[in-house]
Scaffold this active site. Sequence first.
Site, mmCIF file in Angstrom:
data_model
loop_
_atom_site.group_PDB
_atom_site.id
_atom_site.type_symbol
_atom_site.label_atom_id
_atom_site.label_comp_id
_atom_site.label_asym_id
_atom_site.label_seq_id
_atom_site.Cartn_x
_atom_site.Cartn_y
_atom_site.Cartn_z
ATOM 1 N N GLU A 9 0.821 -1.200 0.000
ATOM 2 C CA GLU A 9 0.000 0.000 0.000
ATOM 3 C C GLU A 9 0.864 1.262 0.000
ATOM 4 O O GLU A 9 0.355 2.368 -0.074
ATOM 5 C CB GLU A 9 -0.921 0.015 1.217
ATOM 6 N N SER B 141 7.370 4.436 3.182
ATOM 7 C CA SER B 141 8.451 4.699 2.238
ATOM 8 C C SER B 141 9.666 3.896 2.625
ATOM 9 O O SER B 141 9.939 3.703 3.801
ATOM 10 C CB SER B 141 8.794 6.186 2.232
#
Length: 344
Positions: free
Chosen positions: A221, A241
Amino acid sequence: MSTSLYSIAFGVGTQNRQGNWLEVFYALPLLNPASELVAKAAEKLGYQGGNQAIAFTTTQAADLAEALKGVDAAQAALLTRLAESHNPLVATFLAEDAALTSTPEAYLKLHLLSHRLVKPHGLSLAGIFPLLPNVAWTSQGAVDLAELAERQLEARLKGKLLEVFSVDKFPKMTDYVVPAGVRIADSARVRLGAYIGEGTTVMHEGFVNFNGGTEGPGMIEGRVSAGVFVGKGSDLGGGCSTMGTLSGGGNIIISVGEGCLIGANAGIGIPLGDRNTVEAGLYITAGTKVNLLDEGNALVKVVKARDLAGQPDLLFRRNSLTGAVECKTHKSAIELNEALHAHN
């Protein structure tokens, strides 16, 4: 000439008006091809050795298809189809996994990754960026940027629209290969050269770069950057990230072990072992100071996050009162600390 090659592939691509390659599509790339196949291809196409991309005609494609019928039925069938092409054909021979020297070579290595023949960082991509032209990816395929305005005008004059989806060096993976057993909500967010393992779901906000990917199964996601390889059963939460370079170190793989959870808006700059959890909003770089806690939440030692790289069963969190980054483990933190000390 040796008939032992690292890889070979027969492709059809796009060139600009100067004859420069913009992109190449390889339907059936081969890793470690059979020596008999290599010998037949070398004979028909004039291959003399080394890493080389050789343009060939439809007539040569038909001749090679006939020669390969008793050697490799799948490649023979592909060449029979290529013999019908109206676009330029190219055969790319890679004698070794060396630094790239041509656009067809670069595209072959990206295909090897997305076809799951090689895992991220399993081959050399040195020199790839100068060899990938920045092109317009359109509803009519790759278009040289210098030719785009004229092509757009031509389309309008015919009552059509030349839609430009992106301007980039890398195309989306699904225009070249769709691996079996995957779900990709937005195909524009997965680049060619990504490795998407079977059972992987890439959600709408997920992104997977070239030379990165997932072993699968798992859910993406957030962002999987180049150099990141996510293990089985891991979940990268929305907006998370990851980095391909450790702070203060050289470029290495940022691996994520099996069964990990990286929460929303979290990120890592270190490899994670199996069953690690990084709480939402927490970004860990290699130099992050981490308070190592024992099972009773007592401080054992302050370490840098890189010292915990690859260790299993860790929970990374931020103390809501002090703001300090903390790490707990299902095992004894003291035993872990002793192991780290012995390792160092």
